[in-house]
Design a protein around this motif. Structure first.
Motif, PDB file in Angstrom:
ATOM      1  N   GLU A  59     -73.492-115.997  30.878  1.00 55.24           N
ATOM      2  CA  GLU A  59     -73.352-117.458  30.984  1.00 55.24           C
ATOM      3  C   GLU A  59     -73.773-118.152  29.687  1.00 55.24           C
ATOM      4  O   GLU A  59     -73.272-119.231  29.368  1.00 55.24           O
ATOM      5  CB  GLU A  59     -74.207-117.992  32.139  1.00 55.24           C
ATOM      6  CG  GLU A  59     -73.658-117.714  33.519  1.00 55.24           C
ATOM      7  CD  GLU A  59     -73.777-116.248  33.929  1.00 55.24           C
ATOM      8  OE1 GLU A  59     -72.807-115.713  34.500  1.00 55.24           O
ATOM      9  OE2 GLU A  59     -74.847-115.629  33.660  1.00 55.24           O
ATOM     10  N   PHE A  60     -74.702-117.525  28.967  1.00 55.55           N
ATOM     11  CA  PHE A  60     -75.219-118.089  27.727  1.00 55.55           C
ATOM     12  C   PHE A  60     -75.260-116.982  26.666  1.00 55.55           C
ATOM     13  O   PHE A  60     -75.387-115.803  26.999  1.00 55.55           O
ATOM     14  CB  PHE A  60     -76.635-118.656  27.917  1.00 55.55           C
ATOM     15  CG  PHE A  60     -76.739-119.691  29.001  1.00 55.55           C
ATOM     16  CD1 PHE A  60     -76.368-120.999  28.766  1.00 55.55           C
ATOM     17  CD2 PHE A  60     -77.206-119.346  30.266  1.00 55.55           C
ATOM     18  CE1 PHE A  60     -76.457-121.955  29.774  1.00 55.55           C
ATOM     19  CE2 PHE A  60     -77.294-120.284  31.275  1.00 55.55           C
ATOM     20  CZ  PHE A  60     -76.918-121.600  31.026  1.00 55.55           C
ATOM     21  N   CYS A  61     -75.170-117.389  25.411  1.00 55.14           N
ATOM     22  CA  CYS A  61     -75.289-116.396  24.342  1.00 55.14           C
ATOM     23  C   CYS A  61     -75.760-117.070  23.062  1.00 55.14           C
ATOM     24  O   CYS A  61     -75.727-118.295  22.931  1.00 55.14           O
ATOM     25  CB  CYS A  61     -73.959-115.678  24.109  1.00 55.14           C
ATOM     26  SG  CYS A  61     -72.691-116.699  23.324  1.00 55.14           S
ATOM     27  N   SER A  62     -76.207-116.249  22.117  1.00 56.34           N
ATOM     28  CA  SER A  62     -76.563-116.758  20.793  1.00 56.34           C
ATOM     29  C   SER A  62     -75.505-116.288  19.803  1.00 56.34           C
ATOM     30  O   SER A  62     -75.026-115.155  19.888  1.00 56.34           O
ATOM     31  CB  SER A  62     -77.956-116.274  20.363  1.00 56.34           C
ATOM     32  OG  SER A  62     -77.998-114.860  20.290  1.00 56.34           O
ATOM     33  N   THR A  90     -77.533-121.499  20.450  1.00 59.88           N
ATOM     34  CA  THR A  90     -77.360-121.064  21.834  1.00 59.88           C
ATOM     35  C   THR A  90     -76.146-121.769  22.429  1.00 59.88           C
ATOM     36  O   THR A  90     -76.035-122.996  22.357  1.00 59.88           O
ATOM     37  CB  THR A  90     -78.616-121.371  22.666  1.00 59.88           C
ATOM     38  OG1 THR A  90     -79.714-120.641  22.122  1.00 59.88           O
ATOM     39  CG2 THR A  90     -78.419-120.976  24.123  1.00 59.88           C
ATOM     40  N   TYR A  91     -75.246-120.984  23.034  1.00 60.44           N
ATOM     41  CA  TYR A  91     -73.944-121.505  23.455  1.00 60.44           C
ATOM     42  C   TYR A  91     -73.629-121.166  24.910  1.00 60.44           C
ATOM     43  O   TYR A  91     -74.133-120.192  25.470  1.00 60.44           O
ATOM     44  CB  TYR A  91     -72.831-120.923  22.568  1.00 60.44           C
ATOM     45  CG  TYR A  91     -72.929-121.377  21.139  1.00 60.44           C
ATOM     46  CD1 TYR A  91     -72.250-122.510  20.700  1.00 60.44           C
ATOM     47  CD2 TYR A  91     -73.728-120.689  20.218  1.00 60.44           C
ATOM     48  CE1 TYR A  91     -72.350-122.944  19.385  1.00 60.44           C
ATOM     49  CE2 TYR A  91     -73.839-121.117  18.903  1.00 60.44           C
ATOM     50  CZ  TYR A  91     -73.152-122.248  18.494  1.00 60.44           C
ATOM     51  OH  TYR A  91     -73.273-122.677  17.196  1.00 60.44           O
ATOM     52  N   THR A  92     -72.758-121.991  25.464  1.00 62.30           N
ATOM     53  CA  THR A  92     -72.109-121.708  26.734  1.00 62.30           C
ATOM     54  C   THR A  92     -70.690-122.249  26.636  1.00 62.30           C
ATOM     55  O   THR A  92     -70.322-122.890  25.641  1.00 62.30           O
ATOM     56  CB  THR A  92     -72.865-122.333  27.917  1.00 62.30           C
ATOM     57  OG1 THR A  92     -72.333-121.830  29.136  1.00 62.30           O
ATOM     58  CG2 THR A  92     -72.756-123.856  27.908  1.00 62.30           C
ATOM     59  N   SER A  93     -69.890-121.999  27.643  1.00 58.72           N
ATOM     60  CA  SER A  93     -68.539-122.556  27.652  1.00 58.72           C
ATOM     61  C   SER A  93     -68.581-123.975  28.205  1.00 58.72           C
ATOM     62  O   SER A  93     -69.463-124.325  28.996  1.00 58.72           O
ATOM     63  CB  SER A  93     -67.612-121.697  28.513  1.00 58.72           C
ATOM     64  OG  SER A  93     -67.986-121.773  29.876  1.00 58.72           O
ATOM     65  N   ARG A  94     -67.609-124.781  27.772  1.00 62.38           N
ATOM     66  CA  ARG A  94     -67.545-126.145  28.299  1.00 62.38           C
ATOM     67  C   ARG A  94     -67.322-126.134  29.806  1.00 62.38           C
ATOM     68  O   ARG A  94     -67.890-126.959  30.537  1.00 62.38           O
ATOM     69  CB  ARG A  94     -66.441-126.938  27.591  1.00 62.38           C
ATOM     70  CG  ARG A  94     -66.213-128.331  28.174  1.00 62.38           C
ATOM     71  CD  ARG A  94     -65.298-129.152  27.324  1.00 62.38           C
ATOM     72  NE  ARG A  94     -65.979-129.596  26.119  1.00 62.38           N
ATOM     73  CZ  ARG A  94     -66.783-130.657  26.059  1.00 62.38           C
ATOM     74  NH1 ARG A  94     -67.014-131.374  27.157  1.00 62.38           N
ATOM     75  NH2 ARG A  94     -67.361-131.008  24.944  1.00 62.38           N
ATOM     76  N   ALA A  95     -66.517-125.189  30.266  1.00 63.68           N
ATOM     77  CA  ALA A  95     -66.242-125.118  31.705  1.00 63.68           C
ATOM     78  C   ALA A  95     -67.523-124.870  32.494  1.00 63.68           C
ATOM     79  O   ALA A  95     -67.755-125.497  33.542  1.00 63.68           O
ATOM     80  CB  ALA A  95     -65.222-124.013  31.991  1.00 63.68           C
ATOM     81  N   TYR A  96     -68.367-123.970  31.997  1.00 63.64           N
ATOM     82  CA  TYR A  96     -69.617-123.683  32.710  1.00 63.64           C
ATOM     83  C   TYR A  96     -70.560-124.890  32.655  1.00 63.64           C
ATOM     84  O   TYR A  96     -71.231-125.210  33.635  1.00 63.64           O
ATOM     85  CB  TYR A  96     -70.297-122.452  32.113  1.00 63.64           C
ATOM     86  CG  TYR A  96     -71.475-121.969  32.933  1.00 63.64           C
ATOM     87  CD1 TYR A  96     -71.272-121.201  34.073  1.00 63.64           C
ATOM     88  CD2 TYR A  96     -72.786-122.303  32.585  1.00 63.64           C
ATOM     89  CE1 TYR A  96     -72.344-120.772  34.855  1.00 63.64           C
ATOM     90  CE2 TYR A  96     -73.861-121.880  33.355  1.00 63.64           C
ATOM     91  CZ  TYR A  96     -73.635-121.117  34.477  1.00 63.64           C
ATOM     92  OH  TYR A  96     -74.687-120.700  35.262  1.00 63.64           O
ATOM     93  N   TYR A  97     -70.574-125.566  31.513  1.00 57.85           N
ATOM     94  CA  TYR A  97     -71.436-126.742  31.387  1.00 57.85           C
ATOM     95  C   TYR A  97     -71.007-127.838  32.367  1.00 57.85           C
ATOM     96  O   TYR A  97     -71.843-128.482  33.002  1.00 57.85           O
ATOM     97  CB  TYR A  97     -71.410-127.276  29.960  1.00 57.85           C
ATOM     98  CG  TYR A  97     -72.350-128.439  29.748  1.00 57.85           C
ATOM     99  CD1 TYR A  97     -73.675-128.229  29.369  1.00 57.85           C
ATOM    100  CD2 TYR A  97     -71.923-129.753  29.959  1.00 57.85           C
ATOM    101  CE1 TYR A  97     -74.553-129.295  29.208  1.00 57.85           C
ATOM    102  CE2 TYR A  97     -72.786-130.824  29.799  1.00 57.85           C
ATOM    103  CZ  TYR A  97     -74.100-130.584  29.429  1.00 57.85           C
ATOM    104  OH  TYR A  97     -74.965-131.638  29.278  1.00 57.85           O
TER     105      TYR A  97
END
Length: 338
Positions: free
Chosen positions: A100-103, A232-239
């Motif tokens: 769900e999250f990554c660097s 630190t990133y996530t996808s816009r859809a998940y956000y």
């Protein structure tokens, strides 16, 4: 006589039971415990995965301490921290639904960002460039142009993309030798230079017996490549689906970093434990060095920990555009949500 004794014993037992019952009702310890139990947060935690950019090390100490100290849990999160690296690139894990999250490096995220799978930068952890090229002075290399025709070790895949763009921008035609994480090719003179992170491989070279005065160092910042790395990133859809969860993850991660930097001894012990649990070579002094160097990058602007400077985003876009790699221009306000 026997009946009288039996009666007395019965009365005594009833009295004793009554007294014990009174003590149980008035015990201050049990009252405190009961109150504490009522204040414990719900046991249900939302399970999420966080894929770090590389193998376990102090570069990701904030995540370990957020989990170790219960910051993630306080925000209702049960976080699994997963190793990245060449065998599990973070972006691929994100787009394939394995995390769900990554660097990622900022330039990597900007390059991979696209309309089908837009990304969100939740926190720009590193605020300063950490990429260097390092060689031995015995090679005779004195300036960038001396790299033409030389063997330069560069990390595989997305980890080394920015180095390839750097060489291209400076019109260097070097022989690129793919690297994983070892410095052995450099130490054994199989390559003339290699890319390093100033908080990691550079120190490992020094630990192997090299002295700073024996090395020639090209800091990419000195050549217009002051690229910030770990974000630190996530996808816009998940956000969009989980905005509060994403915000809570970010808050806990930053709290973890602040704790890690304020408690280096405790933190390094935790880092080394993670490394050994994952069968990685762990050196306490090296991890301590790394954590101290991370301090400089994370606290570059102490009042804005985790902040993405618009100028850093613009630089990443400019470099990608020069190299024909910017397929989708990034809107700052959509990419970094303050």
């Amino acid at each position: 006589m026997r009946s009288s004794i039996t009666l007395l014993i019965g009365i005594a037992l009833i009295f004793a039971g009554f007294c014990l019952s009174c003590e149980k009702k008035t015990s201050p310890e049990e009252t405190i415990t009961s109150q504490e139990e009522k204040s414990v947060p719900p046991t249900h935690l939302h399970k999420v995965r966080y894929t770090i950019k590389w193998l376990h090390q102090a570069q990701f100490a904030g995540a370990y301490m957020a989990k170790e100290m219960g910051f993630f849990q306080q925000y209702g999160l049960d976080v699994e921290i997963i190793q990245g690296g060449v065998d599990n690139p973070p972006y691929k894990a994100l787009i394939n639904g394995k995390t769900e999250f990554c660097s990622m490096n900022l330039i990597t995220a900007v390059e991979r960002n696209n309309p089908e799978f837009p990304l969100i930068n939740l926190a720009q952890i590193s605020q300063k460039n950490s990429s260097w090229l390092v060689g031995k002075k015995t090679t005779g290399i004195k300036n960038l142009q001396d790299l033409n025709g030389r063997k330069v070790g560069v990390w595989r895949d997305e980890a080394g993309d920015h180095i390839r763009y750097f060489l291209n921008d400076n019109k260097i035609r070097a022989q690129i030798i793919p690297l994983d994480w070892s410095v052995n090719l450099f130490l054994n003179d199989a390559i003339d230079m290699m890319n390093v992170m100033s908080y990691n491989e550079y120190h490992r070279i020094l630990m192997a017996g090299m002295e700073p005065e024996d090395l020639v160092v090209f800091n990419l910042s000195d050549y217009g490549y002051d690229l910030v790395d770990d974000g630190t990133y996530t996808s816009r859809a998940y956000y969009i689906q989980h905005p509060e969860l994403c915000k809570n993850f970010t808050k806990a991660l930053i709290e973890g970093w602040i704790y890690a930097l304020n408690h280096p001894d405790e933190t390094v012990n935790v880092v080394v434990r993670y490394m050994r649990d994952n069968h990685l070579p762990a050196n306490y002094n090296h991890q301590y060095w790394m954590l101290n160097r991370m301090r400089e990058r994370i606290l570059e602007n102490p009042d804005k920990v985790g902040y993405l400077n618009p100028e850093d985003l613009a630089l990443a876009e400019e470099i990608l555009k020069r190299n024909g790699k910017l397929a989708y221009p990034v809107e700052y306000k959509e990419f970094f949500l303050q």
